[in-house]
Design a protein around this motif. Structure first.
Motif, short mmCIF file in Angstrom:
data_model
loop_
_atom_site.label_atom_id
_atom_site.label_comp_id
_atom_site.label_asym_id
_atom_site.label_seq_id
_atom_site.Cartn_x
_atom_site.Cartn_y
_atom_site.Cartn_z
N SER A 24 0.83 -1.21 0.00
CA SER A 24 0.00 0.00 0.00
C SER A 24 0.86 1.26 0.00
O SER A 24 0.64 2.19 -0.78
N TRP A 25 1.86 1.31 0.88
CA TRP A 25 2.72 2.49 0.97
C TRP A 25 3.52 2.72 -0.30
O TRP A 25 3.66 3.86 -0.76
N THR A 26 4.07 1.64 -0.88
CA THR A 26 4.83 1.83 -2.11
C THR A 26 3.92 2.26 -3.25
O THR A 26 4.31 3.08 -4.08
N SER A 27 2.69 1.74 -3.27
CA SER A 27 1.73 2.18 -4.29
C SER A 27 1.40 3.66 -4.13
O SER A 27 1.33 4.40 -5.12
N MET A 28 1.21 4.10 -2.89
CA MET A 28 0.92 5.52 -2.65
C MET A 28 2.10 6.39 -3.06
O MET A 28 1.92 7.46 -3.64
N ALA A 29 3.32 5.95 -2.76
CA ALA A 29 4.51 6.71 -3.15
C ALA A 29 4.59 6.79 -4.68
O ALA A 29 4.87 7.86 -5.23
N ALA A 30 4.34 5.68 -5.34
CA ALA A 30 4.41 5.65 -6.81
C ALA A 30 3.33 6.55 -7.42
O ALA A 30 3.61 7.28 -8.38
N ARG A 31 2.12 6.50 -6.88
CA ARG A 31 1.05 7.36 -7.41
C ARG A 31 1.38 8.84 -7.19
O ARG A 31 1.19 9.66 -8.09
N ALA A 32 1.88 9.18 -6.00
CA ALA A 32 2.23 10.58 -5.73
C ALA A 32 3.34 11.02 -6.68
O ALA A 32 3.28 12.12 -7.24
#
Length: 179
Positions: A24-32
């Protein structure tokens, strides 16, 4: 300089529990970072056009790079119980492969391909993890420790954090979960 404290090695169960949160965190970082990058490209294409729209887009772009930094730090914080560094401490242990194979086989006797499959996945994680630029991460960490929640991107630039380092860190943190 403070001495480096040896942190406990998590168990397989702890690493398995942290995986969804790390995803979840890596996905949020990638989206941001993706939003930052897209807005950056849009701003480049607006040369000489609507200055107010460009100014607003720049504000959002700066917010996205800051969110990327915050999320990257959450993923990489070595002292956090949930981090890629915690997973690395476990997966770098000599017994890790056997434990992963046992889990992969659902507690049954491992199939013939289970060790090879798990070994390839473990090697991939370790290879990608070792690509992390820890000097760049150290600058992100120093930046975070020096008031990340209260500053804007120009302050990050003063701390010598580069967009390229942020992109490299996003790619390294997210690549391990591909496939």
């Amino acid at each position: 300089m403070m001495p480096k404290v040896e942190l406990p090695i998590p168990t397989f169960q702890q690493v398995a529990r942290m995986a969804p949160e790390l995803n979840s965190w890596t996905s949020m970082a990638a989206r941001a970072y993706g939003m930052y990058s897209g807005i950056n490209e849009a701003i480049k294409m607006t040369r000489g056009k609507n200055a107010l729209a460009k100014e607003r887009a720049n504000e959002i772009r700066q917010e996205m790079i800051m969110m990327t930094l915050i999320r990257l730090f959450a993923v990489m914080d070595r002292q956090s119980e949930v981090s890629l560094q915690s997973a690395y401490r476990f997966l770098n242990q000599p017994t890790a492969l056997a434990e992963v194979v046992q889990w992969y086989s659902s507690g049954q006797d491992p199939t013939v391909d289970a060790p090879a499959t798990c070994s390839a996945a473990l090697d991939k994680f370790l290879s990608v993890y070792r690509q992390v630029d820890f000097k760049g991460f150290g600058r992100i960490q120093s930046f975070r420790n020096g008031q990340i929640a209260h500053i804007a991107w120009p302050d990050a630039e003063k701390a010598k954090v580069t967009y390229s380092e942020v992109e490299t860190m996003v790619r390294a943190c997210c690549r391990w979960r591909a496939n």
